[in-house]
Scaffold this active site. Structure first.
Site, PDB file in Angstrom:
ATOM      1  N   ARG A  31       0.829  -1.215   0.000  1.00  0.00           N
ATOM      2  CA  ARG A  31       0.000   0.000   0.000  1.00  0.00           C
ATOM      3  C   ARG A  31       0.856   1.255   0.000  1.00  0.00           C
ATOM      4  NH1 ARG A  31      -4.264  -2.207   4.475  1.00  0.00           N
ATOM      5  NH2 ARG A  31      -5.401  -3.599   3.082  1.00  0.00           N
ATOM      6  N   GLN A  53      10.024 -11.480   4.346  1.00  0.00           N
ATOM      7  CA  GLN A  53       8.824 -12.284   4.623  1.00  0.00           C
ATOM      8  C   GLN A  53       8.912 -13.638   3.927  1.00  0.00           C
ATOM      9  OE1 GLN A  53       5.945 -12.733   2.112  1.00  0.00           O
ATOM     10  NE2 GLN A  53       5.401 -14.320   3.574  1.00  0.00           N
ATOM     11  N   TYR A  93      15.975 -10.544  12.273  1.00  0.00           N
ATOM     12  CA  TYR A  93      16.305 -10.669  10.864  1.00  0.00           C
ATOM     13  C   TYR A  93      15.355  -9.820  10.016  1.00  0.00           C
ATOM     14  CZ  TYR A  93      16.073 -12.769   6.215  1.00  0.00           C
ATOM     15  OH  TYR A  93      16.020 -12.964   4.854  1.00  0.00           O
ATOM     16  N   TYR A  97      16.554  -6.629   7.944  1.00  0.00           N
ATOM     17  CA  TYR A  97      16.440  -6.641   6.491  1.00  0.00           C
ATOM     18  C   TYR A  97      15.574  -5.479   6.011  1.00  0.00           C
ATOM     19  CZ  TYR A  97      16.913  -9.299   2.086  1.00  0.00           C
ATOM     20  OH  TYR A  97      17.244  -9.745   0.834  1.00  0.00           O
ATOM     21  N   ARG A 104      20.707  -7.837   8.041  1.00  0.00           N
ATOM     22  CA  ARG A 104      20.060  -9.139   8.193  1.00  0.00           C
ATOM     23  C   ARG A 104      21.051 -10.244   8.526  1.00  0.00           C
ATOM     24  NH1 ARG A 104      21.893  -9.409   3.151  1.00  0.00           N
ATOM     25  NH2 ARG A 104      21.919 -11.369   2.034  1.00  0.00           N
TER      26      ARG A 104
END
Length: 145
Positions: A31, A53, A93, A97, A104
């Site tokens: 978004r 993710q 992490y 990141y 990370r």
């Protein structure tokens, strides 16, 4: 039986909630940067969140399998503690990141180390089960004698 798995179940639920948080972060980033699915490319800020993710979700089944094996065959408390360490490292992490690709590295190495420890603990527990159940050899009794 439930008293033998309640910590494992709690860590599992925390892990699922963490994964949900990571998914929500990707939705918010989509978004923010105006990136509609199925696109997965955009500004580096979006791509880092997306990769964090995806990387976390790729390792999640491995983590769950090792968590439960270590907890059932070795020790529930140790497995749950290692599971909490892993989830914390994965959170670090993700946040690292999100900030920068170089941030990370330390958390990913730490979380990989925890997975290796869970692997070793699982293997030891399963080996002990097989030896005691099928061979009649109880390693723990031999070590304490």
């Amino acid at each position: 039986m439930l008293d033998q798995i309640h910590w494992l179940a709690a860590v599992t639920v925390l892990g699922v909630l963490e994964q949900a948080y990571f998914f929500l972060q990707v939705i918010y980033a989509r978004r923010l940067f105006g990136i509609s699915p199925p696109k997965i490319s955009g500004p580096p800020e979006f791509e880092r969140i997306f990769r964090a993710q995806v990387n976390s979700s790729e390792y999640f089944p491995i983590f769950l399998a090792l968590l439960w094996q270590a907890g059932l065959f070795f020790h529930q408390g140790l497995a749950a503690a290692l599971g909490l360490l892993y989830l914390y490292a994965r959170y670090c992490y993700f946040m690292g990141y999100k900030a920068s690709s170089s941030e990370r590295l330390t958390p990913i190495y730490f979380s990989a180390g925890v997975l290796w420890i869970l692997t070793a603990v699982s293997a030891l527990g399963i080996l002990h089960f097989f030896l005691s159940h099928y061979v009649g050899l109880n390693i723990l009794q031999l070590l304490t004698a």
